[in-house]
Design an enzyme around this catalytic site. Structure first.
Site, PDB file in Angstrom:
ATOM      1  N   ASP A 282      11.499  -1.722  -1.733  1.00 37.18           N
ATOM      2  CA  ASP A 282      10.300  -1.957  -0.945  1.00 37.18           C
ATOM      3  C   ASP A 282       9.500  -0.659  -0.985  1.00 37.18           C
ATOM      4  O   ASP A 282      10.034   0.404  -1.347  1.00 37.18           O
ATOM      5  CB  ASP A 282      10.702  -2.319   0.485  1.00 37.18           C
ATOM      6  CG  ASP A 282       9.508  -2.414   1.405  1.00 37.18           C
ATOM      7  OD1 ASP A 282       8.579  -3.174   1.098  1.00 37.18           O
ATOM      8  OD2 ASP A 282       9.506  -1.707   2.434  1.00 37.18           O
TER       9      ASP A 282
ATOM     10  N   ASP B 165       6.283   0.378   1.459  1.00 36.81           N
ATOM     11  CA  ASP B 165       5.853   0.908   2.761  1.00 36.81           C
ATOM     12  C   ASP B 165       7.047   1.033   3.704  1.00 36.81           C
ATOM     13  O   ASP B 165       7.716   0.042   4.012  1.00 36.81           O
ATOM     14  CB  ASP B 165       4.800  -0.006   3.370  1.00 36.81           C
ATOM     15  CG  ASP B 165       3.504  -0.007   2.573  1.00 36.81           C
ATOM     16  OD1 ASP B 165       2.632   0.808   2.871  1.00 36.81           O
ATOM     17  OD2 ASP B 165       3.400  -0.815   1.626  1.00 36.81           O
TER      18      ASP B 165
ATOM     19  N   SER C   7       5.003  -5.975  -0.183  1.00 36.77           N
ATOM     20  CA  SER C   7       4.086  -6.944   0.420  1.00 36.77           C
ATOM     21  C   SER C   7       2.643  -6.475   0.339  1.00 36.77           C
ATOM     22  O   SER C   7       1.729  -7.187   0.742  1.00 36.77           O
ATOM     23  CB  SER C   7       4.470  -7.185   1.888  1.00 36.77           C
ATOM     24  OG  SER C   7       5.759  -7.743   1.980  1.00 36.77           O
TER      25      SER C   7
ATOM     26  N   LYS D 246       7.580 -12.024   1.647  1.00 38.55           N
ATOM     27  CA  LYS D 246       8.805 -11.838   2.416  1.00 38.55           C
ATOM     28  C   LYS D 246       8.621 -12.450   3.809  1.00 38.55           C
ATOM     29  O   LYS D 246       7.543 -12.341   4.382  1.00 38.55           O
ATOM     30  CB  LYS D 246       9.120 -10.343   2.550  1.00 38.55           C
ATOM     31  CG  LYS D 246       9.295  -9.624   1.209  1.00 38.55           C
ATOM     32  CD  LYS D 246       9.388  -8.118   1.423  1.00 38.55           C
ATOM     33  CE  LYS D 246       9.409  -7.364   0.099  1.00 38.55           C
ATOM     34  NZ  LYS D 246       9.419  -5.898   0.286  1.00 38.55           N
TER      35      LYS D 246
ATOM     36  N   ASP E 273      13.272  -1.651   4.727  1.00 37.05           N
ATOM     37  CA  ASP E 273      13.202  -1.049   6.058  1.00 37.05           C
ATOM     38  C   ASP E 273      12.892  -2.063   7.147  1.00 37.05           C
ATOM     39  O   ASP E 273      12.865  -1.703   8.321  1.00 37.05           O
ATOM     40  CB  ASP E 273      12.127   0.048   6.095  1.00 37.05           C
ATOM     41  CG  ASP E 273      10.720  -0.540   6.025  1.00 37.05           C
ATOM     42  OD1 ASP E 273       9.949  -0.350   6.982  1.00 37.05           O
ATOM     43  OD2 ASP E 273      10.404  -1.205   5.035  1.00 37.05           O
TER      44      ASP E 273
END
Length: 222
Positions: free
Chosen positions: A17, A19, A117, A149, A174
């Site tokens: 991922d 961010d 995302s 997601k 996260d």
């Protein structure tokens, strides 16, 4: 690092991922979403902001668009993105250990992908903070999937692009939505507590403070 192993055998590919996992941006996103709601005279709190974490912004915004009279998701999303460019929005910065781990895995020939995302241009700009997008063999963004997601589509696409089976790969995440997506895709998952408390990401196989805690050669080998 807290372990909750659910897979067996070594992993040979890493899907990240972006961010909150490679680059710290949650402080920026929270500021932009907060400004959007308040600009329209709406209340915003931590519980509401948590519904945006780890998800495509437009999908998360769709859950709240009914509160914006006459507003549309595309227009409101564009407005929120615009706030990110404000002079008082704090800058992003690398998650501890991210650049070292990414460069090490690249040097060792470990296949890597980013599954985010966020939008592609946003992702490419952020990846400059950890060595650049060229270190990754694949970049799966919000524009590349039909469902964001917690749907597993993005991670399945990332594995396909790397030419690995999900069982051979590990996802670094996260947020609960990302963990759910990774597990649904059949990947093992390492969760970082960079944006959520350990209890909120306990569904992952391993929980670590950040990426400086990751011992790649021994990951999932015991």
């Amino acid at each position: 690092m807290t372990a909750h192993p659910s897979g067996t055998g070594p992993v040979r590919a890493a899907l990240f991922d972006l961010d909150g996992t490679l680059v710290a941006t949650e402080h920026r996103s929270r500021a932009a979403w907060t400004r959007l709601f308040r600009a329209h005279g709406l209340e915003v709190d931590d519980a509401l902001l948590a519904t945006f974490v780890g998800r495509r912004g437009q999908e998360a915004l769709a859950d709240h668009v009914h509160r914006f009279p006459g507003g549309s998701v595309p227009d409101l999303f564009e407005e929120a993105v615009g706030y990110l460019n404000g002079p008082d929005i704090p800058p992003p910065y690398p998650v501890p250990g991210a650049e070292v781990l990414v460069k090490r895995l690249h040097a060792e020939g470990v296949p890597m992908a980013v599954v985010t995302s966020g939008l592609r241009d946003h992702a490419r700009a952020l990846l400059d903070h950890v060595g650049g997008a060229a270190l990754f063999s694949a970049l799966v963004t919000a524009e590349d999937v039909r469902r964001g997601k917690p749907d597993p589509e993005g991670f399945l696409a990332g594995c396909a692009a790397l030419g690995v089976a999900p069982a051979e790969a590990v996802a670094f995440e996260d947020a609960p939505a990302g963990i759910a997506a990774a597990k649904a895709a059949g990947l093992r998952c390492v969760a970082l507590t960079t944006t959520h408390a350990a209890e909120a990401v306990a569904a992952a196989d391993l929980v670590a403070a950040d990426l400086s805690d990751i011992d790649w050669p021994r990951l999932f080998t015991t």
